[in-house]
Design an enzyme around this catalytic site. Structure first.
Site, PDB file in Angstrom:
ATOM      1  N   HIS A  72       0.888  -1.154   0.000  1.00  0.00           N
ATOM      2  CA  HIS A  72       0.000   0.000   0.000  1.00  0.00           C
ATOM      3  C   HIS A  72       0.932   1.211   0.000  1.00  0.00           C
ATOM      4  CE1 HIS A  72      -2.301  -3.070   2.293  1.00  0.00           C
ATOM      5  NE2 HIS A  72      -3.350  -2.526   1.748  1.00  0.00           N
ATOM      6  N   ASP A  75       2.454   1.834   3.330  1.00  0.00           N
ATOM      7  CA  ASP A  75       3.372   0.830   3.909  1.00  0.00           C
ATOM      8  C   ASP A  75       4.807   1.314   3.712  1.00  0.00           C
ATOM      9  OD1 ASP A  75       1.174  -0.808   4.356  1.00  0.00           O
ATOM     10  OD2 ASP A  75       1.420  -1.893   2.470  1.00  0.00           O
ATOM     11  N   MET A 106       2.610  -5.852  -7.643  1.00  0.00           N
ATOM     12  CA  MET A 106       1.301  -5.265  -7.341  1.00  0.00           C
ATOM     13  C   MET A 106       1.454  -4.114  -6.366  1.00  0.00           C
ATOM     14  SD  MET A 106      -1.128  -5.317  -4.647  1.00  0.00           S
ATOM     15  CE  MET A 106      -1.375  -6.854  -3.780  1.00  0.00           C
ATOM     16  N   GLU A 157     -10.867  -6.358  -5.072  1.00  0.00           N
ATOM     17  CA  GLU A 157     -10.847  -7.382  -4.022  1.00  0.00           C
ATOM     18  C   GLU A 157     -12.105  -7.315  -3.167  1.00  0.00           C
ATOM     19  OE1 GLU A 157      -7.339  -7.582  -1.672  1.00  0.00           O
ATOM     20  OE2 GLU A 157      -8.269  -8.814  -0.132  1.00  0.00           O
ATOM     21  N   LYS A 179     -14.718  -8.390  -0.036  1.00  0.00           N
ATOM     22  CA  LYS A 179     -14.726  -8.875   1.359  1.00  0.00           C
ATOM     23  C   LYS A 179     -16.111  -8.547   1.898  1.00  0.00           C
ATOM     24  CE  LYS A 179     -12.335  -8.492   5.840  1.00  0.00           C
ATOM     25  NZ  LYS A 179     -11.245  -7.816   6.597  1.00  0.00           N
ATOM     26  N   GLU A 208      -9.680 -13.284  -2.193  1.00  0.00           N
ATOM     27  CA  GLU A 208      -8.888 -13.738  -1.048  1.00  0.00           C
ATOM     28  C   GLU A 208      -9.573 -14.917  -0.376  1.00  0.00           C
ATOM     29  OE1 GLU A 208      -7.125 -10.934   1.862  1.00  0.00           O
ATOM     30  OE2 GLU A 208      -8.020 -12.216   3.386  1.00  0.00           O
ATOM     31  N   HIS A 266     -11.657 -14.143   2.806  1.00  0.00           N
ATOM     32  CA  HIS A 266     -12.843 -13.317   2.594  1.00  0.00           C
ATOM     33  C   HIS A 266     -14.029 -14.134   2.086  1.00  0.00           C
ATOM     34  CE1 HIS A 266     -10.095  -9.544   2.117  1.00  0.00           C
ATOM     35  NE2 HIS A 266      -9.936 -10.176   3.261  1.00  0.00           N
ATOM     36  N   ASP A 302      -5.165 -13.431  -3.409  1.00  0.00           N
ATOM     37  CA  ASP A 302      -4.654 -13.293  -2.029  1.00  0.00           C
ATOM     38  C   ASP A 302      -4.796 -14.633  -1.331  1.00  0.00           C
ATOM     39  OD1 ASP A 302      -5.487  -9.876  -0.935  1.00  0.00           O
ATOM     40  OD2 ASP A 302      -3.993 -10.697  -2.321  1.00  0.00           O
ATOM     41  N   ASP A 317     -11.724 -11.786  10.039  1.00  0.00           N
ATOM     42  CA  ASP A 317     -10.735 -12.080   8.995  1.00  0.00           C
ATOM     43  C   ASP A 317      -9.409 -12.456   9.648  1.00  0.00           C
ATOM     44  OD1 ASP A 317      -9.326 -10.031   6.309  1.00  0.00           O
ATOM     45  OD2 ASP A 317      -9.345 -12.190   6.650  1.00  0.00           O
ATOM     46  N   ASP A 364      -6.623 -14.097   8.180  1.00  0.00           N
ATOM     47  CA  ASP A 364      -5.389 -13.963   7.372  1.00  0.00           C
ATOM     48  C   ASP A 364      -4.297 -14.914   7.880  1.00  0.00           C
ATOM     49  OD1 ASP A 364      -5.783 -10.343   6.971  1.00  0.00           O
ATOM     50  OD2 ASP A 364      -6.644 -12.026   5.867  1.00  0.00           O
ATOM     51  N   ASP A 405      -1.530 -12.849   1.349  1.00  0.00           N
ATOM     52  CA  ASP A 405      -2.013 -11.726   2.151  1.00  0.00           C
ATOM     53  C   ASP A 405      -2.349 -12.294   3.523  1.00  0.00           C
ATOM     54  OD1 ASP A 405      -4.724  -9.267   1.978  1.00  0.00           O
ATOM     55  OD2 ASP A 405      -2.941  -9.459   3.234  1.00  0.00           O
TER      56      ASP A 405
END
Ligand code: DIG
Ligand code: MN
Ligand code: MN
Length: 401
Positions: free
Chosen positions: A67, A70, A101, A194, A196, A230, A233, A258, A268, A270, A300
């Site tokens: 991102h 980040d 990405m 994406e 969710k 994902e 999700h 993801d 979630d 992950d 992810d």
């Protein structure tokens, strides 16, 4: 307390050791996840982007995603931004990593507390477009060819707060605007949306792969837009992730994925790829590999909150190794002569009806179908040997075949 030797790519069997050709990627936010949750503070110190690039490369990863924030602090001045980008590019070159990405953080800063592209405030919607254009420029500068849009806060808590039809239109306006921006800038970029279903909002717009696929065909430039589904999700919605990915693949819309894991419908998680749904994810890897999916295998996910930095790298290596283990097991399953024979019998491809159906619609096909005689009771008495077939898949997954 003596910690067990860290799992490193040297200390594990070579056959499943990740290499660059596997195209494994991680987000900066995944390995740098500091373990904060709604009920507990950070448990790990910050991890610099350069160290993430170095360690992931050493473990065999191929790409690193991000991102905007980040890498670049939300309020960084232009000079600071340029210095950070220069340093990061040097690390990518030093450690042989690429940025496949990029995406925008449109969810952390309070300005986005009511969403970004679908926020009721026109100022917030305008700011979200500005921030995303800058983040797209950054992603392209770093070499990204896929741009992900996860609308983390594009939803509602109070249903009265937004008109859901207006929300769809606002999301369409934003994606159309940004598609045109990328086209006008000459960027070779594909967008991956994406889905969710919820969290952090009570309900999120465009909650599943199906919603996203339907939405894409209403956009101005559908050809440049696909999905980034994902695992966790779709599981949060109680759906079969393999089937959702299959539909995206069949439509030519699986632009990114993801990978992680999830213990069914709950928050979630992950989790490390393959740490929970071994059978489902075995079939996911089998699907991706048989379909010739050539995109990034992006994780992810993040390490358990209990882990220190050593545990983070165990987590990253585990994601990649498990993918490679599933890939080899799927190859063996499909190479198993008994499996091949059983699938051949089940699919009855020699049937005259198979030939007739393969012809598709024609007056002749209509005539033959209308004149055909069927014995539904005999067809209904047929056994399909799925218990035997499934047991063979289980035995391959468990390593006894
Ligand atoms: C969460 O599942 C989202 C964000 O981490 C990011 O925007 C996207 C990229 O894979 N996934
Ligand atoms: Mn997730
Ligand atoms: Mn994701």
């Amino acid at each position: 307390m003596m910690l067990p030797p860290q799992l490193t790519s040297e200390s594990t069997s070579d056959q499943y050791k990740p290499t660059k050709k596997d195209k494994f990627s991680f987000g900066l936010w995944t390995v740098a996840n500091r373990g904060r949750d709604p009920f507990g503070d950070f448990v790990r110190p910050e991890l610099s982007p350069v160290r993430s690039v170095q360690k992931l490369s050493e473990l065999g990863a191929w790409g690193i995603n991000l991102h905007d924030n980040d890498l670049i602090p939300f309020d960084a001045a232009a000079q600071e931004r340029d210095r950070i980008v220069r340093e990061f590019k040097q690390a990518l070159s030093d450690y042989g990593m690429i940025v496949p990405m990029a995406t925008t953080n449109l969810f952390f800063h309070p300005v986005f507390k009511d969403g970004a592209f679908t926020a009721v405030s026109p100022a917030v919607r305008a700011f979200a477009l500005q921030k995303t254009m800058k983040a797209i420029d950054l992603g392209v500068e770093l070499g990204a060819t896929t741009y992900v849009f996860w609308g983390g806060r594009e939803g509602v808590d109070a249903e009265a707060s937004k008109d859901p039809i207006v929300a769809v239109k606002r999301m369409r306006d934003a994606i159309n605007f940004l598609s045109q921006y990328a086209i006008d800038k000459g960027y070779k970029l594909r967008f991956a949306l994406e889905p969710k279903p919820n969290e952090p909002r009570s309900d999120t717009y465009f909650p599943t792969i199906g919603h996203m696929l339907a939405f894409i065909y209403t956009l101005d430039h559908p050809d440049m837009i696909g999905v980034n589904p994902e695992v966790a999700h779709e599981y949060m919605s109680g759906l079969n992730f393999v089937h959702g990915v299959a539909q995206a693949l069949e439509a030519g819309k699986l632009f990114h994925i993801d990978l992680n894991d999830q213990k069914g419908p709950r928050f979630d998680q992950d989790l490390r790829f393959g740490s929970e749904n071994i059978k489902n994810l075995f079939f996911l890897v089998r699907l991706l590999e048989k379909a010739g999916y050539d995109g990034p295998r992006h994780f992810d996910a993040h390490a358990y909150r209990t882990e220190n930095e050593d545990g983070v790298w165990d987590f990253a290596l585990g994601c990649m190794r498990t993918y490679n283990i599933f890939k080899e097991k799927a190859r063996r399953f499909d190479a198993d002569p008994e499996v091949q024979q059983l699938l051949k019998e089940i699919n009855d491809e020699g049937s005259p009806y198979a030939a007739l159906l393969s012809k598709g619609y024609s007056a002749e096909t209509v005539r033959q179908l209308q004149e055909a005689t069927f014995d539904p009771d005999a067809l209904g008495r047929q056994g399909y040997s799925y218990e035997k077939l499934d047991q063979m898949s289980i035995e391959h997954i468990m390593g006894v075949r």
